[in-house]
Motif scaffolding. Sequence first.
Motif, mmCIF file in Angstrom:
data_model
loop_
_atom_site.group_PDB
_atom_site.id
_atom_site.type_symbol
_atom_site.label_atom_id
_atom_site.label_comp_id
_atom_site.label_asym_id
_atom_site.label_seq_id
_atom_site.Cartn_x
_atom_site.Cartn_y
_atom_site.Cartn_z
ATOM 1 N N ARG A 85 104.879 56.585 130.722
ATOM 2 C CA ARG A 85 104.357 56.090 131.998
ATOM 3 C C ARG A 85 104.069 57.234 132.963
ATOM 4 N N GLU A 95 100.886 58.928 131.803
ATOM 5 C CA GLU A 95 99.718 58.101 132.115
ATOM 6 C C GLU A 95 99.385 58.156 133.600
ATOM 7 N N ARG A 144 97.342 61.025 134.417
ATOM 8 C CA ARG A 144 96.026 60.937 133.764
ATOM 9 C C ARG A 144 95.967 61.558 132.370
ATOM 10 N N ASP A 159 96.076 60.943 128.262
ATOM 11 C CA ASP A 159 95.842 59.904 127.266
ATOM 12 C C ASP A 159 97.040 59.935 126.322
ATOM 13 N N ALA A 198 100.308 63.356 124.050
ATOM 14 C CA ALA A 198 99.560 63.094 125.277
ATOM 15 C C ALA A 198 98.544 64.215 125.453
#
Length: 185
Positions: free
Chosen positions: A21, A24, A27, A29, A43
Amino acid sequence: MPDSSEDSDPGRDLCLDALARGCEAARFDVRRLREAPSLRMTAVFHQRSERYALIRKATLWAAETHEYLYAYAPSDLDSALWRAILDDVLARGLAAIRPHDEHMTSYISAVLLCRSWHADAADAVRRARFVRSFRWGLRGWARLRTIAVRLPDAEQASAACVCNASARNALLPLIRSALSPLFTL
């Protein structure tokens, strides 16, 4: 390398969810997965900056920055496991980097969420260094960021973390904000 006890640790799964979280929100992915040696999440972050004169086709300069973050969840971090994880992170990160004229920087980040660590492994995480330039820096460079977080248990009230110098200003605040309930003042 992972054993069956690693798959059933709800505390680490909650920390991985919080980390996902947080990534994310920054920003990234995010992709959750289960691979050896205990890779649980990847990520990816891409940023492009450019300046142009009057019209977009007249670009004065452009620069791209990328970050490839790999989160691992070993139960006990020792030197041999750290070396295997480091080799895996570098191989995955270098395979993902595509240097070109507008590529500036790529960060390869290793995040380890563990229940315990050996002192020599924590010291190796702190001392980890890797920098590679592409075509003498004309096509950018890659740098390694490493951080290990020892999750709290019955004996420890707060989480502890070690990181290398390049992770201190960028990756450490992300981890601390994502896992803020674990860190007490």
